[in-house]
Design a protein around this motif. Sequence first.
Motif, short mmCIF file in Angstrom:
data_model
loop_
_atom_site.label_atom_id
_atom_site.label_comp_id
_atom_site.label_asym_id
_atom_site.label_seq_id
_atom_site.Cartn_x
_atom_site.Cartn_y
_atom_site.Cartn_z
N ASN A 39 46.63 35.86 41.06
CA ASN A 39 46.17 34.80 40.15
C ASN A 39 45.26 33.82 40.88
O ASN A 39 44.22 33.42 40.35
CB ASN A 39 47.36 34.06 39.54
N GLY A 41 43.48 34.47 43.46
CA GLY A 41 42.23 35.17 43.72
C GLY A 41 41.32 35.16 42.50
O GLY A 41 40.12 34.94 42.61
N ARG A 42 41.91 35.40 41.32
CA ARG A 42 41.11 35.39 40.09
C ARG A 42 40.56 33.99 39.81
O ARG A 42 39.40 33.83 39.45
CB ARG A 42 41.95 35.88 38.91
N ALA A 44 40.03 31.65 42.05
CA ALA A 44 39.02 31.37 43.07
C ALA A 44 37.71 32.07 42.73
O ALA A 44 36.62 31.49 42.89
CB ALA A 44 39.51 31.81 44.45
N THR A 45 37.79 33.30 42.21
CA THR A 45 36.58 34.02 41.82
C THR A 45 35.87 33.31 40.68
O THR A 45 34.65 33.14 40.70
CB THR A 45 36.95 35.47 41.40
N LYS A 46 36.65 32.87 39.69
CA LYS A 46 36.05 32.14 38.56
C LYS A 46 35.42 30.84 39.03
O LYS A 46 34.32 30.48 38.60
CB LYS A 46 37.10 31.86 37.49
N GLU A 47 36.12 30.11 39.90
CA GLU A 47 35.59 28.85 40.40
C GLU A 47 34.33 29.07 41.24
O GLU A 47 33.38 28.29 41.16
CB GLU A 47 36.64 28.10 41.21
N ALA A 48 34.33 30.13 42.02
CA ALA A 48 33.14 30.43 42.83
C ALA A 48 31.97 30.77 41.93
O ALA A 48 30.83 30.34 42.18
CB ALA A 48 33.43 31.58 43.79
N ALA A 49 32.23 31.53 40.87
CA ALA A 49 31.16 31.86 39.92
C ALA A 49 30.64 30.60 39.23
O ALA A 49 29.43 30.43 39.07
CB ALA A 49 31.67 32.86 38.89
#
Length: 128
Positions: A39, A41-42, A44-49
């Motif tokens: 969760n 990781g997901r 963090a990926t969304k925030e990075a995007a």
Amino acid sequence: MSGETKGMSDERKKSDGPSRTVQRKTKEAASAGTKSAGNAGRVATKEAAAAGERARSSVESGRQAAVAATEHVAATAVTTWKVVKKRKAIAASIGAGLIGAVGAAFAAGRATAKPRTGPLTRLVHGRI
């Protein structure tokens, strides 16, 4: 022997019981940790995007500001060049305007400074 075997298996059950419970709880905790990490990781990926999109947006607005500033500088340079090319005409126009303004002020001042006189006095230029 069967009593000893039975006693041994009871001891084994007793000793295996807490160990199995610890193993089961460890596996549950590991599973929960894995889910949480997934969760995170997901997220963090969304925030990075989202951060990447904000960065692209700010770069685009910076580019637009730079283009606007460049256009403003170019327009100012064109106007300045036109003024330089027409400087003689501009200087002549300003000079004529100043002479006209000074002449009008002088005429208005003279007209208001004269005492009001009659037609006969004006005819003889104030000698009578």
